[in-house]
Design a protein around this motif. Structure first.
Motif, PDB file in Angstrom:
ATOM      1  N   LEU A 119       8.944  20.630  -1.933  1.00  0.00           N
ATOM      2  CA  LEU A 119       8.743  19.458  -0.975  1.00  0.00           C
ATOM      3  C   LEU A 119       7.798  19.775   0.054  1.00  0.00           C
ATOM      4  O   LEU A 119       7.102  18.958   0.331  1.00  0.00           O
ATOM      5  N   ASP A 120       7.743  21.178   0.559  1.00  0.00           N
ATOM      6  CA  ASP A 120       6.811  21.661   1.554  1.00  0.00           C
ATOM      7  C   ASP A 120       5.441  21.346   1.018  1.00  0.00           C
ATOM      8  O   ASP A 120       4.319  20.902   1.806  1.00  0.00           O
ATOM      9  N   LYS A 121       4.968  21.691  -0.112  1.00  0.00           N
ATOM     10  CA  LYS A 121       3.621  21.583  -0.882  1.00  0.00           C
ATOM     11  C   LYS A 121       3.630  20.152  -0.873  1.00  0.00           C
ATOM     12  O   LYS A 121       2.253  19.838  -0.661  1.00  0.00           O
ATOM     13  N   TYR A 155      14.508  14.327   2.875  1.00  0.00           N
ATOM     14  CA  TYR A 155      13.825  15.342   3.558  1.00  0.00           C
ATOM     15  C   TYR A 155      12.647  15.164   3.850  1.00  0.00           C
ATOM     16  O   TYR A 155      12.039  15.341   5.098  1.00  0.00           O
ATOM     17  N   LEU A 156      11.583  14.443   2.943  1.00  0.00           N
ATOM     18  CA  LEU A 156      10.433  14.057   3.376  1.00  0.00           C
ATOM     19  C   LEU A 156      10.329  12.966   4.303  1.00  0.00           C
ATOM     20  O   LEU A 156       9.280  13.031   5.295  1.00  0.00           O
ATOM     21  N   ILE A 219      -2.974  11.459 -12.587  1.00  0.00           N
ATOM     22  CA  ILE A 219      -1.363  11.775 -12.138  1.00  0.00           C
ATOM     23  C   ILE A 219      -1.311  13.306 -12.044  1.00  0.00           C
ATOM     24  O   ILE A 219      -2.065  13.915 -12.868  1.00  0.00           O
ATOM     25  N   GLY A 220      -0.628  13.824 -10.969  1.00  0.00           N
ATOM     26  CA  GLY A 220      -0.391  15.138 -10.982  1.00  0.00           C
ATOM     27  C   GLY A 220       1.178  15.690 -11.121  1.00  0.00           C
ATOM     28  O   GLY A 220       2.032  14.670 -10.929  1.00  0.00           O
ATOM     29  N   VAL A 221       1.403  16.696 -11.569  1.00  0.00           N
ATOM     30  CA  VAL A 221       2.848  17.368 -11.591  1.00  0.00           C
ATOM     31  C   VAL A 221       3.068  18.415 -10.720  1.00  0.00           C
ATOM     32  O   VAL A 221       2.339  19.373 -10.721  1.00  0.00           O
ATOM     33  N   LEU A 222       3.943  18.296  -9.723  1.00  0.00           N
ATOM     34  CA  LEU A 222       3.885  19.235  -8.581  1.00  0.00           C
ATOM     35  C   LEU A 222       5.430  20.001  -8.853  1.00  0.00           C
ATOM     36  O   LEU A 222       6.285  19.450  -9.097  1.00  0.00           O
TER      37      LEU A 222
END
Length: 275
Positions: A119-121, A155-156, A219-222
């Motif tokens: 989440l910080d990323k 959190y975000l 699209i990205g996958v984190l």
């Protein structure tokens, strides 16, 4: 020389198992693989010693088969590890339309450990790419009605991410479900946004050009760095072709263990057709 190396590896594996247990607890997933590696090394030492003393009674194919199996296993394992490590390096893609943030369930129903790092990323990424939409993916947590996606959202939101910059996928319980259900969320959001644009910019009169077609989605996958390789292949398997990986940091003490566990997960997912 070989005996000393194998005994040293056995000691390292046993020692690392002790570190994992003391650091993360006896219930750490897949931790006992290190005791298996230690026992395997000692078994090979004993087997070599036994063969030297009974070479006349043991067929030649037995030691050849053992050595071939070990070398092949190490080669395959090393190749998979290299692919896993390939997800660790590299710069983050810029300007993605959507980023799927994979959940990471822990022992406590709070944002900590791997989930906090992810989440910080995500916060860091949307600060640099304010038009990107985050898809928070994670189903209900064990023993609670609240989903992991909702926990991530809270959190975000608390850390300044705009509500209109987040979507939630609240059903998934695995990497495959993370990807498959998040794809549906993205498609629904994309369709809703397209209808809204068409309502605002409806062509009027003859000769007026219609809206330009949508560009292909990026699209990205984190996820955690050790997990990026499998997550990308899973996304492609489930129809997200133009997908990039965004690597969050992982626990430095558990990193080697997590990579080994990830290798086993890659073999399993490949066998069952998830990637």
């Amino acid at each position: 020389m070989i005996d000393a190396v194998l005994i040293g590896l056995a000691a390292l594996c046993a020692g690392y198992f002790a570190v994992i247990v003391l650091y993360a607890g006896i219930g750490t997933s897949f931790a006992f693989i290190w005791l298996f590696f230690a026992a395997l090394c000692l078994f090979l030492v004993y087997g070599k010693w036994y063969y030297r003393r009974n070479a006349d009674r043991i067929p030649r194919w037995v030691p050849v088969s053992v050595v071939t199996t070990c070398v092949a296993g190490l080669t395959v394992f090393a190749a998979v590890c290299i692919m896993v490590f390939s997800g660790v390096a590299g710069s983050d893609p810029v300007g993605l339309d959507y980023v799927i943030v994979l959940g990471a369930q822990g022992k406590e129903h709070t944002v900590n450990g791997s989930l906090k790092l992810r989440l910080d990323k995500a916060i860091e990424y949307v600060e640099e790419n304010p038009d990107t939409i985050l898809v928070l993916s994670g189903g209900p947590m064990q023993g609670e009605e609240k989903s992991e996606a909702e926990l991530m959202y809270d959190y975000l939101r608390y850390n300044g991410v705009r509500p209109d910059q987040m979507l939630m996928e609240k059903r998934s319980a695995s990497t495959v479900e993370n990807v498959a259900f998040s794809r549906l969320v993205i498609e629904q959001d994309r369709l809703a946004r397209k209808r809204k644009r068409e309502a605002l910019f409806q062509p009027v009169g003859p000769g007026v050009e219609p809206l330009a077609p949508d560009k292909p989605l990026e699209i990205g996958v984190l996820t955690s760095n050790f997990h990026v390789f499998r997550a990308r292949l899973t996304a492609r398997k489930w129809g997200i072709e133009n997908v990039s990986g965004i690597a969050a940091k992982s626990d430095p003490v558990l990193f080697v263990h997590l990579c080994v566990r990830e290798c086993a997960s890659i073999f399993k997912d490949r066998l069952v057709g998830n990637m």
